[in-house]
Design a protein around this motif. Structure first.
Motif, mmCIF file in Angstrom:
data_model
loop_
_atom_site.group_PDB
_atom_site.id
_atom_site.type_symbol
_atom_site.label_atom_id
_atom_site.label_comp_id
_atom_site.label_asym_id
_atom_site.label_seq_id
_atom_site.Cartn_x
_atom_site.Cartn_y
_atom_site.Cartn_z
ATOM 1 N N SER A 151 0.851 -1.106 -0.152
ATOM 2 C CA SER A 151 0.082 -0.190 -0.211
ATOM 3 C C SER A 151 0.869 1.389 -0.189
ATOM 4 O O SER A 151 0.268 2.333 -0.373
ATOM 5 N N GLU A 152 2.114 0.993 0.246
ATOM 6 C CA GLU A 152 3.137 2.278 0.343
ATOM 7 C C GLU A 152 3.370 2.665 -1.305
ATOM 8 O O GLU A 152 3.479 1.943 -2.051
ATOM 9 N N ASN A 153 3.435 3.920 -1.298
ATOM 10 C CA ASN A 153 3.623 4.511 -2.346
ATOM 11 C C ASN A 153 5.304 4.676 -2.879
ATOM 12 O O ASN A 153 5.827 5.272 -1.985
ATOM 13 N N PHE A 154 5.577 3.820 -3.943
ATOM 14 C CA PHE A 154 7.145 3.807 -4.327
ATOM 15 C C PHE A 154 7.798 5.485 -4.329
ATOM 16 O O PHE A 154 8.802 5.482 -4.044
ATOM 17 N N LEU A 155 7.010 6.116 -4.878
ATOM 18 C CA LEU A 155 7.550 7.592 -4.897
ATOM 19 C C LEU A 155 7.769 8.187 -3.574
ATOM 20 O O LEU A 155 8.570 9.247 -3.551
ATOM 21 N N ASP A 156 7.094 7.694 -2.523
ATOM 22 C CA ASP A 156 7.624 8.367 -1.250
ATOM 23 C C ASP A 156 8.755 7.582 -0.613
ATOM 24 O O ASP A 156 9.427 7.974 0.305
ATOM 25 N N PHE A 157 9.470 6.639 -1.504
ATOM 26 C CA PHE A 157 10.904 6.043 -0.624
ATOM 27 C C PHE A 157 11.753 6.855 -0.822
ATOM 28 O O PHE A 157 12.003 7.792 -1.862
ATOM 29 N N VAL A 158 12.683 6.599 0.393
ATOM 30 C CA VAL A 158 13.859 7.504 0.101
ATOM 31 C C VAL A 158 15.164 6.588 -0.088
ATOM 32 O O VAL A 158 15.523 5.838 0.837
ATOM 33 N N PRO A 159 15.618 6.592 -1.479
ATOM 34 C CA PRO A 159 16.637 5.796 -1.618
ATOM 35 C C PRO A 159 18.054 6.232 -1.018
ATOM 36 O O PRO A 159 18.345 7.436 -1.076
#
Length: 111
Positions: free
Chosen positions: A5-13
């Protein structure tokens, strides 16, 4: 990357500190990938395979790599990519997400 359910665009690489990298004369990034493990060691002995492979990123990949600072989300990174490449980067979010996921699959970046 845990919940669907998490949005990949919100991930911090974040760049994985296990890999060395450098900027080459052509301003593109080169990542050193050690060839570890039993089968790689066997290939090094039998077929004289290198202990380290060097992965050269293209202009787009190098620009994205330089934007990865461990604080910016994938969406944050898309803004300077759009400014730098304009229409050449389209479809921007899909292309950027695929690239960052590929970096993650190779363990070059972690979340």
């Amino acid at each position: 990357m845990s919940k669907k359910s998490e949005n990949f665009l919100d991930f911090v690489p974040k760049k994985n500190p296990e890999f060395e990298w450098k900027i080459k004369e052509n301003r593109c990034v080169e990542i050193a990938m050690p060839n570890k493990g039993f089968f790689n060691r066997l290939a090094q002995i039998i077929w004289k395979r290198p202990k380290v492979s060097y992965i050269s990123l293209d202009e787009f990949g190098s620009f994205v790599w330089k934007q990865i600072d461990g604080e910016s989300t994938v969406l944050d990174i898309s803004i300077p990519v759009k400014e730098q490449f304009g229409e050449k980067a389209e479809p921007l979010l899909e292309r950027l997400s695929t690239f960052v996921k590929t970096l993650s699959n190779w363990k070059f970046v972690i979340f």
